[in-house]
Scaffold this motif. Structure first.
Motif, PDB file in Angstrom:
ATOM      1  N   GLY A  12       0.648  -1.236   0.098  1.00 49.79           N
ATOM      2  CA  GLY A  12       0.049  -0.152   0.093  1.00 49.79           C
ATOM      3  C   GLY A  12       0.895   1.279  -0.045  1.00 49.79           C
ATOM      4  N   ALA A  13       1.946   1.048  -0.426  1.00 48.57           N
ATOM      5  CA  ALA A  13       2.983   2.622  -0.547  1.00 48.57           C
ATOM      6  C   ALA A  13       2.295   3.311  -1.497  1.00 48.57           C
ATOM      7  N   LYS A  14       2.536   4.591  -1.246  1.00 49.43           N
ATOM      8  CA  LYS A  14       1.859   5.630  -2.241  1.00 49.43           C
ATOM      9  C   LYS A  14       3.290   6.243  -2.771  1.00 49.43           C
ATOM     10  N   THR A  15       4.245   6.373  -2.374  1.00 44.46           N
ATOM     11  CA  THR A  15       5.483   7.154  -2.697  1.00 44.46           C
ATOM     12  C   THR A  15       6.706   6.081  -2.896  1.00 44.46           C
ATOM     13  N   LEU A  16       7.300   6.036  -4.123  1.00 44.46           N
ATOM     14  CA  LEU A  16       8.225   5.222  -4.329  1.00 44.46           C
ATOM     15  C   LEU A  16       9.467   5.830  -4.712  1.00 44.46           C
ATOM     16  N   ILE A  17      10.529   5.725  -3.861  1.00 43.13           N
ATOM     17  CA  ILE A  17      11.962   6.554  -4.031  1.00 43.13           C
ATOM     18  C   ILE A  17      13.033   5.493  -4.467  1.00 43.13           C
ATOM     19  N   ALA A  18      13.557   5.723  -5.628  1.00 38.62           N
ATOM     20  CA  ALA A  18      14.778   4.875  -6.186  1.00 38.62           C
ATOM     21  C   ALA A  18      16.057   5.727  -5.699  1.00 38.62           C
ATOM     22  N   CYS A  19      16.762   4.982  -4.960  1.00 40.67           N
ATOM     23  CA  CYS A  19      17.996   5.194  -4.477  1.00 40.67           C
ATOM     24  C   CYS A  19      19.155   4.516  -5.104  1.00 40.67           C
ATOM     25  N   GLY A  20      19.807   5.346  -6.129  1.00 42.82           N
ATOM     26  CA  GLY A  20      20.846   4.550  -7.010  1.00 42.82           C
ATOM     27  C   GLY A  20      20.860   5.394  -8.196  1.00 42.82           C
ATOM     28  N   SER A  21      21.294   4.589  -9.302  1.00 41.47           N
ATOM     29  CA  SER A  21      21.584   5.455 -10.563  1.00 41.47           C
ATOM     30  C   SER A  21      20.210   5.605 -11.439  1.00 41.47           C
ATOM     31  N   ASP A  22      20.539   6.411 -12.336  1.00 37.77           N
ATOM     32  CA  ASP A  22      19.548   6.655 -13.443  1.00 37.77           C
ATOM     33  C   ASP A  22      18.826   5.509 -13.579  1.00 37.77           C
ATOM     34  N   ASP A  23      19.564   4.465 -13.866  1.00 38.24           N
ATOM     35  CA  ASP A  23      19.092   3.059 -14.328  1.00 38.24           C
ATOM     36  C   ASP A  23      18.020   2.420 -13.334  1.00 38.24           C
ATOM     37  N   THR A  24      18.275   2.826 -12.061  1.00 38.08           N
ATOM     38  CA  THR A  24      17.279   2.245 -10.941  1.00 38.08           C
ATOM     39  C   THR A  24      15.940   3.023 -11.240  1.00 38.08           C
ATOM     40  N   PHE A  25      16.019   4.235 -11.332  1.00 37.92           N
ATOM     41  CA  PHE A  25      15.012   5.179 -11.683  1.00 37.92           C
ATOM     42  C   PHE A  25      14.064   4.503 -12.855  1.00 37.92           C
ATOM     43  N   ASN A  26      14.734   4.555 -13.901  1.00 39.35           N
ATOM     44  CA  ASN A  26      14.129   3.905 -15.090  1.00 39.35           C
ATOM     45  C   ASN A  26      13.649   2.488 -14.934  1.00 39.35           C
ATOM     46  N   LEU A  27      14.281   1.775 -14.358  1.00 36.55           N
ATOM     47  CA  LEU A  27      13.708   0.153 -14.191  1.00 36.55           C
ATOM     48  C   LEU A  27      12.437   0.394 -13.253  1.00 36.55           C
ATOM     49  N   MET A  28      12.456   1.342 -12.366  1.00 36.06           N
ATOM     50  CA  MET A  28      11.152   1.574 -11.506  1.00 36.06           C
ATOM     51  C   MET A  28       9.897   1.836 -12.205  1.00 36.06           C
ATOM     52  N   LEU A  29      10.473   3.128 -13.267  1.00 35.72           N
ATOM     53  CA  LEU A  29       9.243   3.604 -13.763  1.00 35.72           C
ATOM     54  C   LEU A  29       8.710   2.337 -14.840  1.00 35.72           C
ATOM     55  N   ALA A  30       9.716   1.578 -15.519  1.00 37.87           N
ATOM     56  CA  ALA A  30       9.406   0.516 -16.557  1.00 37.87           C
ATOM     57  C   ALA A  30       8.381  -0.302 -15.733  1.00 37.87           C
ATOM     58  N   SER A  31       8.472  -0.608 -14.471  1.00 40.44           N
ATOM     59  CA  SER A  31       7.879  -1.553 -13.579  1.00 40.44           C
ATOM     60  C   SER A  31       6.523  -1.155 -12.917  1.00 40.44           C
ATOM     61  N   LEU A  32       6.266   0.183 -13.310  1.00 38.90           N
ATOM     62  CA  LEU A  32       4.759   0.596 -12.603  1.00 38.90           C
ATOM     63  C   LEU A  32       3.770  -0.032 -13.055  1.00 38.90           C
ATOM     64  N   LYS A  33       3.565  -0.416 -14.480  1.00 37.82           N
ATOM     65  CA  LYS A  33       2.391  -1.052 -15.189  1.00 37.82           C
ATOM     66  C   LYS A  33       1.105  -0.245 -15.010  1.00 37.82           C
ATOM     67  N   GLY A  34       1.321   0.854 -15.027  1.00 39.43           N
ATOM     68  CA  GLY A  34       0.017   1.556 -14.973  1.00 39.43           C
ATOM     69  C   GLY A  34      -0.382   1.887 -13.506  1.00 39.43           C
ATOM     70  N   ARG A  35       0.256   1.585 -12.398  1.00 37.78           N
ATOM     71  CA  ARG A  35      -0.171   1.798 -11.032  1.00 37.78           C
ATOM     72  C   ARG A  35       0.075   3.056 -10.796  1.00 37.78           C
ATOM     73  N   ASP A  36      -0.468   3.674  -9.622  1.00 31.55           N
ATOM     74  CA  ASP A  36      -0.560   5.129  -9.539  1.00 31.55           C
ATOM     75  C   ASP A  36       0.313   5.317  -8.203  1.00 31.55           C
ATOM     76  N   PHE A  37       1.701   5.797  -8.393  1.00 32.64           N
ATOM     77  CA  PHE A  37       2.443   6.212  -7.313  1.00 32.64           C
ATOM     78  C   PHE A  37       2.942   7.508  -7.599  1.00 32.64           C
ATOM     79  N   THR A  38       3.476   8.227  -6.453  1.00 31.30           N
ATOM     80  CA  THR A  38       4.552   9.306  -6.674  1.00 31.30           C
ATOM     81  C   THR A  38       5.822   9.087  -6.603  1.00 31.30           C
ATOM     82  N   LEU A  39       6.572   9.453  -7.430  1.00 28.17           N
ATOM     83  CA  LEU A  39       7.969   8.899  -7.562  1.00 28.17           C
ATOM     84  C   LEU A  39       8.999   9.939  -7.189  1.00 28.17           C
ATOM     85  N   GLY A  40      10.263   9.543  -6.484  1.00 29.76           N
ATOM     86  CA  GLY A  40      11.099  10.385  -6.091  1.00 29.76           C
ATOM     87  C   GLY A  40      12.397   9.764  -6.484  1.00 29.76           C
ATOM     88  N   PHE A  41      13.537  10.467  -6.211  1.00 28.46           N
ATOM     89  CA  PHE A  41      14.953   9.886  -6.708  1.00 28.46           C
ATOM     90  C   PHE A  41      16.109  10.578  -5.609  1.00 28.46           C
TER      91      PHE A  41
END
Lengths: 280, 132
Positions: free
Chosen positions: A56-85
């Protein structure tokens, strides 16, 4: 609830551990602590995004490289999150455009929770925010030496067929090009690569003379193709790369898809936590 | 007025069609369009269209303002200024509010002009072939 995804990426373990400890310290200091998970060979970023969704997390934060963020984005599959980096890489492209220079500012930004809605691009059910390249790419040029990059830019142009907005076909003899949503030189109000303008920008580079290669090599390497004479610039919402079939579309050097493929823009779709010094 | 138009026209075009590009279909934009290549279909924008010397357009053009320096086979409907440069070759009807034709421009077709740029309901000139 915050869900932090820590990714070692290409960092040495010792450095990664130190950065993770530093980040956790700042998260506690700014009272933005949450659940943390680390990417391992058995738990990919996609697995962790699934777990975050189940918790039930609403905010996802990628801690790592640009790749980490891009992989996180690619994994959303339409789910509604607020993202951070939070960048663990000093040369991070995302850190620059989001105005998050280091871990401290990353944690401070999450606490300030300044959220900006930006456009999201989609290719084959994968979402991305930055840009795709084909043909002679800026990523290749950056990794090559002077002589090799001049040789690459002197290569023969290929004939590309690209359909725009299901409205017209573009036939062009070109070295390569970019489909941009956002890039390191992005800024709001700019004609090219404004991530809030609800448009993708297609830049296609034509064959250059030797003088032009020498003069514009650095602009091409930095992806600023619009500075080069004869470059085709198209603003659109949908790009279908048709021919030559099998041509790779890459993101930061990684092959994402091959021709034929369609890139679409989903306007103002992504809620992103951004810093005060963001470029757009 | 001319200064204002020149400023508008000198702004960076939002859409640029390079010299080796061939477009087939309807090219629609909300910004300025600069064409150096080949277009077959239709060109439409509320802003300005620049057809550069060497460009070939087999299409109708609908725009706010237009500067033609290349070859156009089709009708041009402009609500504001239309400038035909000395390298322009137009086969088709034109409609605009204000027209400027430079020496050497070639135009074959009807010309309609009106004060409010509504497609030329006030004055219609038939000009079978003009070469200035």
């Amino acid at each position: 609830m915050y869900y932090y995804i820590f990714d070692q990426g290409n960092l040495p373990m010792e450095k990664f551990e130190r950065l993770q400890t530093e980040a956790l310290g700042y998260f506690a200091e700014f009272k933005v602590s949450g659940e943390t998970a680390r990417v391992t060979p058995l738990r990919s970023v996609a697995d962790l995004v699934d777990t975050a969704s189940q918790r039930g997390a609403k905010t996802l934060i990628a801690c790592g490289s640009d790749d980490t963020f891009n992989l996180m984005l690619a994994s959303l599959k339409g789910r509604d999150f607020t993202l951070g980096f939070v960048p663990f890489d000093e040369k991070s492209f995302l850190a620059k455009i989001l105005g998050i220079e280091n871990i401290f500012i990353g944690a401070k930004t999450i606490a300030a929770r300044r959220i900006e809605k930006i456009d999201l691009a989609k290719i084959s059910n994968n979402f991305f925010i930055n840009y795709l390249e084909f043909g002679v790419t800026s990523h290749n040029l950056r990794s090559l030496g002077w002589l090799a990059s001049v040789k690459l830019l002197s290569s023969e142009a290929k004939n590309y067929t690209i359909r725009i907005d299901d409205s017209y076909n573009l036939n062009i003899s070109a070295l390569g090009g970019l489909a941009i949503n956002i890039r390191s030189a992005s800024a709001s109000g700019q004609k090219i690569a404004d991530p809030t303008d609800s448009h993708l920008d297609l830049l296609v580079l034509e064959k250059l003379t030797k003088m032009q290669i020498l003069r514009y090599r650095e602009d091409i390497a930095s992806g600023d193709l619009e500075k080069i004479p004869k470059t085709t610039v198209i603003k659109c919402k949908k790009i279908t790369f048709l021919e030559p079939r099998g041509t790779p579309l890459t993101m930061l050097g990684r092959i994402i898809a091959k021709f034929p493929s369609t890139v679409e823009l989903v306007p103002q779709r992504l809620r992103l936590i951004v810093g005060k010094n963001r470029t757009f | 007025m001319d200064k204002m138009i020149d400023e508008s026209l000198s702004q960076q075009a939002e859409t640029v069609v390079g010299p080796s590009v061939k477009i087939q279909g309807d090219l629609n934009s909300d910004g300025n369009i600069k064409i150096e290549g080949f277009v077959t279909g239709k060109v439409k924008t509320t802003q300005s269209v620049f057809v550069m010397n060497g460009a070939h357009i087999s299409a109708d053009i609908i725009a706010g303002n237009s500067v033609i320096g290349g070859e156009v086979l089709g009708n041009i409907k402009v609500s504001g200024h239309l400038i035909l440069q000395n390298t322009a070759k137009i086969t088709g009807d034109i409609s605009c509010q204000i027209l400027r034709v430079e020496d050497g421009a070639q135009f074959s077709g009807k010309c309609s002009m009106s004060q409010n740029g509504n497609g030329g309901k006030k004055t219609v000139h038939e000009e079978p072939e003009i070469e200035k």
